[in-house]
Motif scaffolding. Structure first.
Motif, mmCIF file in Angstrom:
data_model
loop_
_atom_site.group_PDB
_atom_site.id
_atom_site.type_symbol
_atom_site.label_atom_id
_atom_site.label_comp_id
_atom_site.label_asym_id
_atom_site.label_seq_id
_atom_site.Cartn_x
_atom_site.Cartn_y
_atom_site.Cartn_z
ATOM 1 N N PRO A 1 -45.732 -28.927 73.792
ATOM 2 C CA PRO A 1 -46.266 -29.969 74.651
ATOM 3 C C PRO A 1 -45.154 -30.891 75.130
ATOM 4 O O PRO A 1 -44.104 -31.008 74.486
ATOM 5 C CB PRO A 1 -47.259 -30.697 73.742
ATOM 6 N N SER B 1 -45.718 -33.337 82.641
ATOM 7 C CA SER B 1 -46.857 -32.444 82.349
ATOM 8 C C SER B 1 -46.396 -30.994 82.278
ATOM 9 O O SER B 1 -45.431 -30.584 82.931
ATOM 10 C CB SER B 1 -47.928 -32.571 83.434
ATOM 11 N N GLY C 1 -50.416 -30.245 78.277
ATOM 12 C CA GLY C 1 -50.835 -31.640 78.369
ATOM 13 C C GLY C 1 -49.858 -32.456 79.182
ATOM 14 O O GLY C 1 -48.909 -31.945 79.784
ATOM 15 N N THR C 2 -50.128 -33.791 79.176
ATOM 16 C CA THR C 2 -49.314 -34.720 79.961
ATOM 17 C C THR C 2 -48.891 -35.881 79.071
ATOM 18 O O THR C 2 -49.726 -36.529 78.414
ATOM 19 C CB THR C 2 -50.104 -35.260 81.152
ATOM 20 N N VAL D 1 -55.960 -39.630 77.265
ATOM 21 C CA VAL D 1 -55.780 -38.204 76.994
ATOM 22 C C VAL D 1 -55.099 -37.606 78.213
ATOM 23 O O VAL D 1 -55.655 -37.661 79.335
ATOM 24 C CB VAL D 1 -57.116 -37.495 76.694
ATOM 25 N N ASN D 2 -53.907 -37.092 78.014
ATOM 26 C CA ASN D 2 -53.107 -36.532 79.104
ATOM 27 C C ASN D 2 -52.946 -37.526 80.251
ATOM 28 O O ASN D 2 -53.000 -37.200 81.437
ATOM 29 C CB ASN D 2 -53.725 -35.233 79.643
ATOM 30 N N MET E 1 -53.715 -31.090 73.410
ATOM 31 C CA MET E 1 -53.614 -32.185 74.369
ATOM 32 C C MET E 1 -52.478 -33.111 73.961
ATOM 33 O O MET E 1 -51.963 -33.055 72.830
ATOM 34 C CB MET E 1 -54.936 -32.962 74.421
ATOM 35 N N VAL E 2 -52.088 -34.008 74.915
ATOM 36 C CA VAL E 2 -51.160 -35.112 74.618
ATOM 37 C C VAL E 2 -51.940 -36.403 74.783
ATOM 38 O O VAL E 2 -52.556 -36.631 75.849
ATOM 39 C CB VAL E 2 -49.933 -35.105 75.547
ATOM 40 N N THR E 3 -51.944 -37.228 73.736
ATOM 41 C CA THR E 3 -52.691 -38.488 73.772
ATOM 42 C C THR E 3 -51.709 -39.658 73.878
ATOM 43 O O THR E 3 -50.541 -39.545 73.499
ATOM 44 C CB THR E 3 -53.546 -38.647 72.506
ATOM 45 N N ASN F 1 -46.917 -41.763 72.585
ATOM 46 C CA ASN F 1 -47.426 -40.442 72.929
ATOM 47 C C ASN F 1 -47.503 -39.606 71.661
ATOM 48 O O ASN F 1 -46.549 -39.609 70.860
ATOM 49 C CB ASN F 1 -46.499 -39.750 73.923
ATOM 50 N N TYR G 1 -49.137 -35.586 70.372
ATOM 51 C CA TYR G 1 -49.919 -34.416 70.799
ATOM 52 C C TYR G 1 -50.679 -33.811 69.633
ATOM 53 O O TYR G 1 -50.307 -33.968 68.464
ATOM 54 C CB TYR G 1 -49.041 -33.370 71.481
#
Length: 1252
Positions: A29, A112, A116-117, A363-364, A395-397, A411, A413
């Protein structure tokens, strides 16, 4: 997948998730790796560079927003985008000075990929132009002398901090002090102006570090009007202007408070904190106390701070109410994690701040509020929770927290993967631990889902049946209380639904390290040396060491230190000081375990100095009292027993301290009773059982008021130094008893028994002479101290006497009783007190020796004295010479002196003589010895002969042989029939009619006892006309005489002219003169015609030279004439010397009749003991008519006993006919001239050699 697992990095197992780093071969990620700071200020000449870099697989795509709107850098004019992989950074280059302002705003970067982002924090871009001072018209500032004034600065605003300087037109800084100050706002404040402040060039300079620019304000003209009536006024705050203000301080940042006041005189600023003390370690005062800076502000610094402006007319104050707040900071930051399918993911986001931060999740990059409601996640107490995660849930949170002071972004993930079980711990690993400890066997496993772990023994059974074995959630097996039989192999098995793997772990249990003897706690005195001991046992297979620590420091790491010596388990500390006290530990260690034994060292000694003194209750000084208190001294581990209080008067006795007393050690104050008119400076010294410590610093000085004397002088005496006066003396008062700057003495006197008025006189000196008195009359005397404040107490009466006269009567001698040959008792009747004319102090007995019964003294003699007290009427005179005439006188004496004497003569009886002056042994043969002696120096009567005794030392069975020698003139005796192999002790005593006297003792044996004569280390050296033969006498060798014969080789006639010379063996050397130059000689050592030794020597020079006749100087008649004159002069000199020393020539008979006993003993007079008669020459005559001793220890006079033992020194000695014997007053005249010229045959009666 199997290839990828080979590159998995070490990971830490936890429950219920697995924290890992992602292998390079797997997708990753996006993770932001670099970004611009939150606040970016750019200036006209700067390029704008916004950074955003991130890692991730597949490759990361970047996008930007500006003020929340999508921003495309590639489409902007003048923007250059960084083309490097993993970078979304770009740079803006402008073409004019205002381009940056068009790009101002808040930027954010998003990175991204398909997993994820990730999102950067907000970047605020601020553009600042070239600073310029606003145009303004600066009017002159007119002010009257003494008033206050503020010169404004008002620099242009700047996003970056700037620096302000006030200078004049010469670029010289305006001097600042308590009166003139620049505030934090840049204004220049004058608390009051002086005429010297009158200048037209006060210029404010502003330095902008960002643009590297300094700009200046228009000069300000300050015009000060002089006045003759400057009015004082109380302080008034110029900044802040109100009475209170509220400030918010950020936690961890500095807090700056400022107060600037005006007034005349110039006010001073003080700072107070009402909620508690100032934190001294973090607070500083600057700008002449006008600025308070508190570093690293914390919540505890909340509260009210007050500044106080003071001068002699009043005060003004300002209260700062400070509230401490904090920007958000992390308590628990969310972490990126890998999860297996079906697990529950939890990301914690806990922050703290004041005010409390608001927490939001994305989230992202999308706020959770904008996502669909049917998502799996839920938010519980700020944490994001996902249950039963699947790979599609990757995902990346983003967690954001913000309050008014700042914003936090993190950040993290959630990466859901499926992986087979893998044990990352190496297989067949060996673990070692010691008995009684806990062993940890590692089994780090990785997999998705998380594999299960179990430990098995070699039979395949679980080891957890033993309660000592316990597992950890990360797969580690712990074994507590290890035993020797726990050594063995253990198997770790990791399994999930995809695979099952096993490794083996080997455990070895070693003996535990033990300290057998550890250091013991000690109490030692300062300056001493202390030794700690440590002995330990170790497992023999392990490397081990013993180290020493002192208060946590490794003492071995101190290197070469004179303080510590460490060797063989011993720690020695030298020169103990108080800083050495503390805890010392011995650490015995191996690579597996460590044991420690501690001991406490207390260093004791005398106390430290008392740190501080304080004087109080000064109103008590009028009663000559003051209260003194002090801080306790450091007792240095020994209780303080007492405090010693001392004082110094710097006016009367500088640098001299007097004790005022001591108080118990538990007391730290006392009220002191003082003497009037003393300049008291106090100090206090603590005392314990080890002695006094250093004194405290001196206190301030206090002065007690004057008062009348409280004491009178002591030791009052009245004595006359003339017959018609009386001198009154006393011990003057100490200065501390004067009670005033000066003191005098009131002296009163009158005759004893008189009832009339007292005569008196006031004097300053401690004596008074009363004249025109009668002789020895008693007086009543009083001495009283007086000063400017009055008189001392009524003095006591003392009896004194006027001057004495010499005694008028002599004591009558009652008789003299002979006690023994050297002691008599003299008695007399007391003298009439009326004739003493003073205080009878005692009696003086004077006596002197007039001569022996054999000869009377013809020279001055010293007198002996015995002084006895007045109540004694007898005296014992001891140490007298036997057989002698004495004269005695007795006189009474008083303080004036001696009275007339009464006289009497007496004679002491004969006594036993002293020991013979010398006794020497000479070997004659193997069975005979010849004894030589000299008569005693002290006859103490008429000699009647000698007693000779001897006995062998080596044969205890034989009795001592003794026989009388009745001839007093005898000087030698030949002993025969002696045993040749025995050593004898010989004892010789002289006798009078009173019996034998003290003996002289010698030991020795015959020739056979010492063996063959040994001339060890014999050598000969030669000059031009002489040769010196030297040898080392053998220890224990009997002394004997022998002959030395120099024989010239090749010239028989010349050889015949040098006869043999008689020499003593103990002489150790002999010099032969009159040899021919450049001639070979043969040297023979002979005894009774037996050759003892032979050697050769050759003289230096050029041989014998025949001189031709050169005139009358070589004629025989001339040489004879000169020789006769020299002999005549020598004879006259000797005769003159004898006449001077003897006062005439006496026959032997006369000398024997008038011989003086030389055993003079000192009496009571010190000088009397130095007396010695030179007329007793027959008793002291030398070895003139007898054979000289050949014994090796001969000294002048041939005796071991110095004549100094007999009362004096001998300058010269004579034969019985009065002739001079030179060889016994040092060395012979012949030897002093360099040799022996004797041409006659050598014999015992006429020795040719010099005795040494």
């Amino acid at each position: 997948m199997a290839v990828a697992l080979r590159y998995l990095w070490p990971l830490l197992l936890c429950s219920p998730c697995l924290l890992i780093q992602i292998p390079k071969e797997l997708m990753e990620p996006p993770v932001i790796t670099e970004q611009s700071p939150r606040r970016l200020v750019v200036f006209p000449t700067d390029d704008i560079s916004l950074k955003c870099e991130a890692s991730g697989k597949p490759e990361v795509q970047f996008r930007w927003t500006r003020d929340g709107v999508h921003f495309k850098p590639k489409e902007e004019l003048g923007v250059t985008v960084n083309q490097a992989p993993h970078s979304g950074s770009f740079t803006i280059t402008g073409n004019n000075s205002n381009f940056a302002q068009s790009f101002q705003g808040t930027y954010r970067c998003f990175a991204s990929n398909k997993l994820g982002t990730a999102m950067s924090h907000e970047i605020q871009l601020m553009a600042e132009g070239t600073p310029k001072w606003p145009k303004e018209t600066v009017k002159p500032v007119e002010v009257e002398e003494g008033e206050s004034v503020i010169l404004p600065c008002h620099p242009p605003p700047s996003a970056e901090p700037l620096r302000i300087y006030w200078m004049n037109s010469k670029i010289m800084h305006i001097k600042q002090d308590e009166r003139v100050t620049m505030g934090q706002n840049g204004n220049l404040y004058f608390a009051n102006v002086l005429t010297s402040d009158n200048h037209s060039d006060y210029i404010c300079h502003a330095h902008f570090p960002g643009t590297r620019t300094i700009i200046q304000k228009e000069p300000i003209d300050l015009r000060v009007k002089a006045t003759n009536s400057m009015m004082d006024r109380k302080p008034r705050l110029l900044f802040p202007t109100n009475s209170s203000s509220h400030l918010v301080a950020l936690q961890g940042q500095p807090l700056v408070l400022e107060c600037i006041a005006e007034g005349f005189p110039t006010p001073t600023i003080k700072w107070l904190r009402l909620n508690g003390p100032m934190p001294a370690d973090r607070v500083t005062y600057q700008n002449h106390n006008k600025t308070l800076q508190l570093l690293n502000v914390g919540e505890e610094d909340d509260g009210e701070y007050r500044c106080l402006a003071e001068n002699s007319l009043g005060t003004d104050r300002h209260a700062y109410h400070v509230t401490v707040e904090a920007a958000p900071h992390w308590l628990r930051k969310p972490q990126s994690r890998l999860y297996g399918p079906g697990e529950t993911a939890r990301l914690d986001c806990q922050v703290q701040g004041r005010p409390r931060p608001e927490v939001t999740w994305r989230v992202n990059g999308i706020p959770v509020e904008e996502l669909a409601k049917d998502q799996k996640y839920r938010i519980q107490h700020g944490a994001l929770v996902l249950s039963n995660v699947q790979p599609s849930d990757t995902m990346v949170t983003q967690c954001e927290a913000h309050n008014r002071h700042g914003l936090l972004l993190a950040n993290a993930y959630i990466y859901v993967v499926e992986l087979p079980a893998k044990i990352l711990t190496p297989d067949n690993e060996t673990y070692m631990a010691v008995q009684g400890s806990t062993a940890y066997l590692l089994c780090k496993a990785f997999g998705a889902p998380v594999p299960s772990i179990q430990w098995l023994d070699k039979e395949g059974k679980t080891v957890l049946q033993d309660e000592r074995f316990f597992p950890y959630t990360n797969g580690t097996l712990g074994i507590r209380d290890l035993q020797a039989n726990d050594t063995g192999h253990y198997f770790c098995q990791a399994a999930n639904d995809q695979s099952n793997v096993t490794i083996v772990a080997n455990l070895q249990v070693k003996d535990a390290t033990q300290i057998i003897q550890g250091p013991r706690s000690l109490i030692e005195k300062k300056g001493s040396r202390v030794t700690f001991t440590c002995q330990a046992s170790f497992d023999p297979s392990l490397q081990h060491s013993i180290t020493w620590h002192g208060d946590g420091r490794n003492l071995q790491e101190l290197g070469d230190s004179d303080k510590y010596f460490i060797e063989d388990g011993h720690l020695v500390i030298h020169s103990l000081d108080y800083s050495d006290q503390g805890n010392y530990s011995c650490v015995a260690s191996t690579q597996l375990d460590m044991v420690e034994s501690r001991a406490e060292l207390l260093v004791v000694g005398s106390p430290g100095p008392v740190p501080q003194l304080e004087l109080s209750d000064r109103h008590l000084l009028k009663q000559s009292q003051v209260h003194l208190s002090w801080s306790p001294a450091d007792d240095h581990n020994a209780p303080i027993e007492k405090y010693d209080i001392e004082f110094e008067d710097k006016e009367m006795a500088p640098e001299k301290w007097y004790s005022l007393g001591k108080v118990p050690g538990n007391q730290t104050s006392t009220t002191l009773k003082l003497s009037p008119y003393v300049h008291y400076t106090f100090r206090v010294t603590a005392i314990n059982k080890y002695g006094p410590g250093e004194p405290s610093p001196a206190s301030e000085t206090v002065v007690t008021p004057e008062a009348a004397p409280e004491k009178n002088p002591v030791d009052v005496k009245g004595e006359g130094n003339e017959t018609n006066n009386m001198v009154i003396t006393w011990k003057p008062l100490r200065w501390m008893d004067w009670n005033a700057p000066q003191v005098q003495y009131r002296v009163q006197w009158r005759p004893q028994g008189a009832l009339g008025a007292w005569q008196e006189q006031i004097v300053s000196d401690p004596f008074l002479v009363v004249s025109n008195t009668s002789t020895f009359v008693p007086y009543e005397i009083k001495v009283q101290a007086v000063n400017s404040q009055g008189k001392g107490p009524e003095p006591q009466i003392t009896i004194g006497y006027s001057g004495e006269d010499y005694p008028q009567a002599s004591p009558e001698i009652e008789g003299i009783k002979i006690l023994n040959s050297s002691t008599v008792l003299v008695k007399w009747w007391p003298v009439d007190p009326a004739q003493v004319k003073g205080h009878l102090r005692g009696y003086n007995v004077t006596y002197w020796w007039e001569g022996s019964q054999r000869k009377h003294s013809k020279r001055h003699v010293h007198k002996g004295h015995v002084v006895v007290p007045a109540n004694t009427t007898s005296a014992v005179l001891g140490g007298l010479r036997p057989y002698s005439s004495y004269h005695v006188e007795v006189q009474a004496f008083n303080g004036r002196g001696l009275g007339p004497a009464s006289e009497m003569a007496f004679i002491t009886p004969e006594g036993v003589p002293g020991h013979p002056a010398a006794l020497h042994l000479e070997c004659q043969s193997d069975t005979s010895l010849l004894l030589h002696w000299q008569p005693p120096l002290s006859h103490n009567g008429v000699l009647t002969g000698y007693v000779l005794s001897y006995h062998p030392l080596d044969d205890g069975g034989k009795e001592q042989l003794s026989f009388d020698l009745p001839d007093p003139e005898l000087r030698t005796h030949n002993l025969t029939n002696l045993s040749p192999h025995l050593r004898y002790r010989f004892q010789l005593q002289a006798t009078t009619k009173e019996g034998p006297g003290e003996a002289i003792v010698r030991e020795g044996g015959t020739m056979a006892l010492s063996g063959t004569p040994d001339f060890g280390n014999i050598s000969a050296m030669a000059g031009e006309n002489y040769s010196v033969v030297s040898w080392v006498p053998k220890e224990g060798q009997c002394n004997f005489g022998f002959q030395i014969w120099f024989k010239a080789l090749g010239d028989e006639k010349m050889g015949a002219t040098l006869p043999p010379q008689y020499v003593s063996y103990n002489q150790s050397s002999y010099t032969q003169w009159d040899l021919q130059p450049d001639t070979d000689y043969e040297i023979h050592l002979l005894k009774e015609r037996v050759l003892l030794h032979q050697m050769a020597v050759k003289t230096n020079g050029t041989g014998r030279v025949r001189l031709p006749p050169a005139g009358f100087a070589t004629e025989g008649w001339f040489i004879g004439f000169v020789s006769a004159i020299i002999l005549l002069l020598l004879f006259l000199l000797i005769l003159c010397f004898i006449k001077r020393s003897k006062g005439g020539k006496y026959s032997v008979k006369d000398k024997e009749d008038t011989q003086v006993d030389s055993e003079a003993r000192p009496m009571k007079d010190e000088t009397f003991g130095e007396y010695r008669s030179l007329e007793s020459d027959n008793e002291e005559k030398a070895f003139g008519s007898s054979q000289p001793s050949l014994n090796g220890d001969i000294k002048p006079l041939g005796s071991d006993d110095s004549l100094a033992d007999y009362g004096g020194s001998v300058d010269v000695q004579f034969n019985e006919d009065g002739s001079f014997i030179g060889q016994y007053s040092g060395k012979k005249e012949k030897e002093a001239a360099g040799g022996n010229d004797s041409s006659g045959a050598a014999s015992p009666i006429n020795p040719a050699g010099t005795l040494e």
